[in-house]
Motif scaffolding. Structure first.
Motif, PDB file in Angstrom:
ATOM      1  N   ARG A 192      38.079  -7.124  -4.561  1.00 47.37           N
ATOM      2  CA  ARG A 192      38.162  -8.542  -4.899  1.00 47.37           C
ATOM      3  C   ARG A 192      38.607  -9.384  -3.703  1.00 47.37           C
ATOM      4  NH1 ARG A 192      38.180  -9.442 -10.413  1.00 47.37           N
ATOM      5  NH2 ARG A 192      39.201 -11.456 -10.097  1.00 47.37           N
ATOM      6  N   ASP A 196      42.203 -11.132  -3.998  1.00 47.15           N
ATOM      7  CA  ASP A 196      42.796  -9.897  -4.485  1.00 47.15           C
ATOM      8  C   ASP A 196      44.306 -10.004  -4.640  1.00 47.15           C
ATOM      9  OD1 ASP A 196      42.989 -10.228  -1.754  1.00 47.15           O
ATOM     10  OD2 ASP A 196      43.174  -8.090  -1.352  1.00 47.15           O
ATOM     11  N   TYR A 468      35.649 -13.880 -10.296  1.00 50.28           N
ATOM     12  CA  TYR A 468      36.682 -13.408  -9.375  1.00 50.28           C
ATOM     13  C   TYR A 468      37.986 -14.196  -9.450  1.00 50.28           C
ATOM     14  CZ  TYR A 468      33.295 -10.336  -7.190  1.00 50.28           C
ATOM     15  OH  TYR A 468      32.391  -9.335  -6.959  1.00 50.28           O
TER      16      TYR A 468
END
Length: 469
Positions: A192, A196, A468
């Motif tokens: 990601r 992330d 995301y």
């Protein structure tokens, strides 16, 4: 007769008194000497007593006797052969110095404190005061052998002296404090990235003593882990610090107590928006400009397409250089490669338009035997070089005017008024004709591309950020 009697009396008195006077003087001198010697002895006794009473400082040559170091074997742990020795741990994190995605590690500086009890170090004290020592004593007594699992580098700070503090209490309780910097592994997941969140941990464990000999635990439970109030990182936000414990098994030596310092890092996205996402969006939008350029402006459209493709390649290379070579797609890779695909499609779109235009010209030539005015060779060549539409009749008139102005003026004087007015009207409306001709000259693929490309790219962005983020 009287004179003789007086002389004899004076002689007798002299013989009798002189020895007594000498004896008294001698006794006085002896007494003075005795008094001064007694004072010296008294003063020395007082100094000795003061030295014995002053127990606030331990001389370096005395602490071995005070702590019975020479009388015990400190190569053995406290209570050897009995129950495991409890060793409490607490940590104060000073800073997280760096996070490296390329090496997949982190560097942390912290204060590590050990608490245990060793009755061999107990000493009498009426005031119940502890004694503090530096690093020189730990080489002569037993201390826990804590190490850091998955560490790459670690060291104890030594400016200006080794940052080690040892405090011994009269009942044998010991505190050992160290200031350490450790670089350890952090198993990161970049699927990601850069949206992330990373979970890292520093693990503490005894190297030689398993759970039968040493019990490692957090001294104050969850409150054993403390951090600085204003600790921050350039690319990460520290979401959480927590302490936990567990057991580790080794087939050859058994079970060991293990402590964990866990922390959660969430990456700041704004830097990557400015350096990666925003330039990629601009390049995609710049590639759409070619849909509005005339299809005969070959140099303009080709150079624009090549420039955007090369720029996207540069952005992708720069991002890949700062990341580890993982074998799976990252979130930023998905965005950049899809954006590059849109830019590449804009180049392919013009190749299709140019090819279909050529096919259309050939069909027109086969039907009529001549090329339509819109596909006039001179206009096509001029458009190919400078990207502008050219009216062949006006260009011919301007060329004739420059070559033979006198002849042009003569013909103009005998030309009918209707012909002149028609030419003037056509020249005045040239700007509108050029715009209309360019619009009519656009291929149907260009027309649809102006709408479809932005709509599809916007839908992709909505899907990407929804998944995301």
């Amino acid at each position: 007769m009287i004179l003789a009697f007086q002389l004899v009396s004076f002689t007798y008195i002299w013989i009798t008194l002189i020895p007594n006077v000498c004896a008294a003087s001698h006794i006085r001198m002896t007494h003075q000497r005795c008094s001064s010697s007694m004072k010296q002895i008294w003063n020395s006794k007082q100094e000795t007593r003061m030295k014995k009473d002053d127990s606030t400082k331990v001389r370096p040559q005395k602490y071995e006797q005070l702590l019975h170091i020479e009388d015990n074997d400190f190569a053995m742990r406290p209570g050897f052969g009995g129950s495991p020795v409890p060793v409490g741990i607490d940590v104060h994190v000073e800073s997280i110095d760096s996070i490296s995605e390329t090496n997949m590690d982190f560097t942390m500086t912290f204060y590590l404190r050990h608490y245990w009890k060793d009755e061999r170090l107990s000493f009498p004290s009426t005031a119940n005061k502890s004694m503090t020592f530096d690093h020189r004593l730990i080489r002569k007594i037993w201390v826990p052998d804590i190490f850091f699992v998955h560490s790459k580098r670690s060291f104890i700070h030594d400016t200006t002296m080794e940052n080690i503090m040892l405090r011994v209490h009269p009942d044998g309780n010991v505190l050992l404090s160290l200031r350490i910097t450790v670089s350890a592994m952090c198993f990161m997941d970049f699927s990601r990235f850069p949206l992330d969140t990373q979970n890292c941990s520093l693990e503490l464990e005894s190297y030689a003593y398993n759970e039968d000999d040493l019990m490692l635990y957090w001294k104050h439970g969850n409150k054993s882990l403390n951090t600085e109030e204003h600790m921050s990182l350039s690319q990460f936000f520290i979401e959480d610090f927590s302490a936990s414990s567990g057991l580790a098994f080794y087939s050859s030596t058994g079970w060991y107590n293990r402590l964990f310092i866990n922390f959660v890092l969430r990456r700041h996205i704004f830097f990557f928006v400015l350096q990666t996402y925003f330039p990629a969006i601009l390049m995609v939008m710049l590639s759409w400009v070619s849909f509005w350029i005339d299809r005969r402006a070959v140099p303009a459209r080709v150079s624009l397409g090549i420039t955007t493709v090369l720029t996207m390649s540069t952005i992708i290379t720069a991002v890949s250089a700062s990341m580890p070579q993982v074998s799976y797609l990252k979130a930023v890779d998905v965005y950049l490669w899809v954006s590059s695909f849109f830019v590449f499609l804009s180049v392919i779109e013009y190749a299709a338009v140019n090819y279909l235009t050529t096919v259309e010209e050939r069909k027109q030539f086969k039907k009529t035997g001549k090329i339509s005015r819109m596909y006039n060779i001179d206009a096509v060549q001029a458009m190919a070089f400078d990207g502008c539409y050219h009216d062949s009749e006006i260009d011919m008139d301007q060329t004739s005017l420059s070559l033979n102005s006198e002849d042009f003026m003569r013909r103009k004087s005998i030309r009918s008024p209707s012909t002149d007015s028609t030419r003037i009207k056509r020249r005045k409306s040239l700007g509108g004709h050029v715009g209309r001709i360019i619009l009519e000259n656009n291929h149907v693929i260009d027309t649809y591309s102006r709408i479809l490309f932005p709509i599809v790219y916007i839908l992709f962005n909505l899907f990407y950020w929804g998944v995301y983020v």
